[in-house]
Design a protein around this motif. Structure first.
Motif, short mmCIF file in Angstrom:
data_model
loop_
_atom_site.label_atom_id
_atom_site.label_comp_id
_atom_site.label_asym_id
_atom_site.label_seq_id
_atom_site.Cartn_x
_atom_site.Cartn_y
_atom_site.Cartn_z
N ILE A 1 -24.18 23.11 -17.95
CA ILE A 1 -23.91 23.77 -16.67
C ILE A 1 -25.05 23.51 -15.70
O ILE A 1 -24.84 23.19 -14.52
N ALA A 2 -26.28 23.61 -16.19
CA ALA A 2 -27.44 23.35 -15.34
C ALA A 2 -27.43 21.92 -14.83
O ALA A 2 -27.79 21.66 -13.67
N GLU A 3 -27.00 20.98 -15.67
CA GLU A 3 -26.95 19.58 -15.23
C GLU A 3 -25.98 19.38 -14.09
O GLU A 3 -26.26 18.63 -13.15
N ALA B 1 -28.86 30.31 -10.66
CA ALA B 1 -29.64 31.00 -11.68
C ALA B 1 -29.68 30.23 -12.99
O ALA B 1 -30.59 30.44 -13.81
N VAL B 2 -28.70 29.35 -13.22
CA VAL B 2 -28.63 28.62 -14.48
C VAL B 2 -29.62 27.45 -14.50
O VAL B 2 -29.99 26.95 -15.56
N SER B 3 -30.08 27.02 -13.33
CA SER B 3 -30.95 25.85 -13.21
C SER B 3 -32.42 26.27 -13.17
O SER B 3 -32.82 27.07 -12.33
N GLU B 4 -33.23 25.70 -14.03
CA GLU B 4 -34.67 25.97 -14.00
C GLU B 4 -35.27 25.50 -12.67
O GLU B 4 -36.22 26.11 -12.17
N ARG B 5 -34.73 24.45 -12.11
CA ARG B 5 -35.25 23.90 -10.86
C ARG B 5 -34.92 24.78 -9.67
O ARG B 5 -35.68 24.86 -8.70
N LEU B 6 -33.77 25.46 -9.72
CA LEU B 6 -33.27 26.19 -8.55
C LEU B 6 -33.27 27.70 -8.71
O LEU B 6 -32.93 28.41 -7.76
N GLU B 7 -33.66 28.21 -9.87
CA GLU B 7 -33.54 29.64 -10.11
C GLU B 7 -34.39 30.48 -9.15
O GLU B 7 -34.10 31.66 -8.94
N GLY B 8 -35.42 29.89 -8.55
CA GLY B 8 -36.21 30.62 -7.57
C GLY B 8 -35.41 31.07 -6.37
O GLY B 8 -35.78 32.03 -5.69
N LEU B 9 -34.30 30.39 -6.10
CA LEU B 9 -33.45 30.78 -4.98
C LEU B 9 -32.84 32.16 -5.18
O LEU B 9 -32.51 32.84 -4.20
N VAL B 10 -32.67 32.56 -6.43
CA VAL B 10 -32.05 33.86 -6.71
C VAL B 10 -33.07 34.84 -7.28
O VAL B 10 -32.72 35.76 -8.03
N ASP B 11 -34.31 34.69 -6.90
CA ASP B 11 -35.35 35.60 -7.36
C ASP B 11 -34.96 37.05 -7.05
O ASP B 11 -34.56 37.38 -5.93
N GLY B 12 -35.06 37.90 -8.05
CA GLY B 12 -34.73 39.31 -7.87
C GLY B 12 -33.26 39.64 -8.02
O GLY B 12 -32.86 40.80 -7.81
N ILE B 13 -32.45 38.66 -8.40
CA ILE B 13 -31.00 38.87 -8.46
C ILE B 13 -30.64 40.00 -9.43
O ILE B 13 -29.67 40.75 -9.23
N GLU B 14 -31.46 40.17 -10.47
CA GLU B 14 -31.17 41.18 -11.48
C GLU B 14 -31.35 42.60 -10.96
O GLU B 14 -30.93 43.57 -11.60
N LEU B 15 -31.94 42.75 -9.78
CA LEU B 15 -32.21 44.08 -9.22
C LEU B 15 -30.99 44.67 -8.51
O LEU B 15 -30.98 45.87 -8.22
N ALA B 16 -29.99 43.86 -8.22
CA ALA B 16 -28.83 44.35 -7.47
C ALA B 16 -27.94 45.23 -8.35
O ALA B 16 -28.19 45.40 -9.55
N ASP B 17 -26.91 45.79 -7.74
CA ASP B 17 -26.01 46.70 -8.44
C ASP B 17 -24.68 46.05 -8.82
O ASP B 17 -24.06 46.44 -9.81
N SER B 18 -24.22 45.08 -8.03
CA SER B 18 -22.99 44.37 -8.35
C SER B 18 -23.08 42.96 -7.78
O SER B 18 -23.84 42.70 -6.83
N TRP B 19 -22.28 42.07 -8.37
CA TRP B 19 -22.33 40.67 -8.01
C TRP B 19 -20.91 40.08 -8.06
O TRP B 19 -20.10 40.48 -8.89
#
Length: 463
Positions: A361-363, A269-287
């Motif tokens: 961190i993204a780097e 989620a921290v990477s602009e290049r890879l954040e699509g992998l966690v699309d919708g992550i904010e919708l969950a209840d716990s992580w």
């Protein structure tokens, strides 16, 4: 007068020598258990020993038994290293020796955790007000997140599990991908559910939960049991990501709680290049995730997040007459994790984020991803079978389409010492599992390691 300088100077000198030598050190232990027992053992001491001598003898005794997991050529399990700022902060954490269970016991530790929690929520893009617990690792992060889930789904069913326990409680079912991590099963055992509560959901060829299979199970549920759905971002073998958005939709329509095991994958989620992998992550209840993986802070450091702080606190908090719990709204850390007494784990995490910032961190995440792709390409060009789509940092490799050869290559690579990676079984076949997670890993580490793996493979086949 207490001599702090002697033992701490010895420790500093030993530590810096070890760290400076990591780039060229053999990546593997240099002594077996018998040699370590001989070096470290002996009779119970009858009397005291000078502290600096204790430190020196301890360091000398363990030196050859260390697995140099901080090396840029260590690719086993999913271990990170330790950045300079986080390691230095961890030393200070030990020197300060704070019990970080209560605000009253350490105002500084509590406030550092509060600030760091806010930074982490921003880094991951989680909902405003998400609560955060600093735990030992992903095992306890999954436990804590699922404890909050247990509280809430049973509360909705009219049951107070913290007061009434599980005897006589409505049955809770857990829907989780067939390729989930074992820490989920173990957490469910700790929580008293047992693993029979799990209904495995079919996965695709990369280990991703199939949203259609999940939706079908939820749709066909006539009993309307309290339900927890466990999604996974970052399969421990392939690195594959469940589609959290497609999981959350039908799960929440059904009234289920969605918990995400994001032990290392959440950091995408921290990477602009890879954040699509966690699309919708904010919708969950716990992580759940680890800081001692991609944030590269020293062990131990896990993180649990909950979008429902009241459920989080209900599952974890405790009251006792002798405790001094803050009445002015300050954050008592024990409300968010399973421990009373605990070290101030938030301090190294704070230091790592302060030193790296979002871009740093993204780097690290982007570079490890690039190095995993480079590793896979080198092995594939050398005739190895790469079994997975390299979407993040994990590479699965097989040699000669043969279990015995593959396992022997893994063992011989570990014994040789240029690099270290572990073996696994994926879909019934033996494989070498390569995890690129260390903040120091660069192209030379990859090229040197890939050449060694292929050389050992070639020699084994010739013999």
């Amino acid at each position: 007068m207490v001599d702090w300088e002697g033992p701490l100077t010895e420790a500093y000198e030993r530590a810096t020598t070890y760290l400076a030598g990591l780039p060229e050190r053999r990546v593997g232990p240099r002594a077996d258990a018998a040699e370590l027992r001989a070096s470290l053992g002996g009779a119970l001491p009858d009397g005291p020993t000078e502290p600096r001598e204790v430190v020196a003898r301890l360091a000398a005794g363990v030196e050859d038994g260390l697995l140099p997991s901080g090396s840029g050529r260590f690719f086993g399990f999913v271990f990170g290293g330790a950045t300079p700022a986080s390691l230095a902060a961890d030393w200070l954490t030990t020197a300060w020796d704070q019990n970080a269970g209560l605000y009253a016991a350490s105002p500084a530790a509590a406030v550092v955790e509060e600030i760091t929690a806010r930074w982490l929520n921003e880094l991951f893009g989680l909902p405003l007000g998400t609560s955060v617990g600093f735990v030992t690792g992903a095992q306890m992060a999954n436990f804590t997140g699922l404890a909050a889930a247990r509280h809430e789904v049973l509360r909705r069913a009219g049951w107070d599990v913290e007061r009434q326990g599980l005897i006589g409680a409505p049955r809770v079912r857990v829907l989780a991908g067939a390729e989930r991590h074992d820490t989920v099963d173990r957490a469910l055992r700790f929580l008293g559910f047992g693993t029979d509560c799990i209904e495995p959901i079919a996965v695709d060829g990369q280990g991703r939960m199939r949203p259609d299979a999940l939706a079908a199970v939820l749709r066909d549920d006539n009993a309307m049991l309290p339900t927890i759905v466990c999604a996974q971002v970052g399969n421990v073998n392939t690195g594959a990501f469940d589609s959290v958005r497609e999981v959350c939709g039908p799960a929440h329509e059904r009234g289920a709680w969605v918990h995400v095991d994001g032990t290392f994958g959440l950091w995408a989620a921290v990477s602009e290049r890879l954040e699509g992998l966690v699309d919708g992550i904010e919708l969950a209840d716990s992580w759940a995730t680890d800081a001692h993986k991609w944030l590269n802070v020293p062990y131990d450091s896990g993180l649990v997040f909950c979008a429902h702080p009241e459920a989080h606190r209900a599952a974890m908090s405790v009251r006792a007459a002798y405790l001094i719990q803050d009445e002015d709204g300050e954050r008592d850390p024990l409300d968010y994790n399973p421990e009373f007494s605990r070290r101030a784990r938030g301090i190294p995490v704070y230091a790592a984020i302060r030193a790296l910032g979002r871009s740093g961190i993204a780097e690290i995440v982007d570079r490890c991803h690039a190095m995993a792709i480079r590793f896979a390409a080198a092995l594939r060009d050398g005739g190895a079978d790469v079994l997975n789509d390299v979407v993040l940092n994990q590479v699965l490799v097989r040699f000669g389409d043969d279990d015995a050869i593959t396992r022997q290559v893994v063992k011989d690579v570990q014994d040789e010492g240029t690099c270290w990676m572990s073996g696994t079984t994926w879909q019934g076949r033996a494989a070498m599992r390569i995890s690129v997670t260390n903040w120091t890993t660069g192209p030379d580490d990859i090229d040197r390691s890939a050449a060694t793996v292929l050389k050992i493979r070639d020699q084994l086949i010739r013999d």
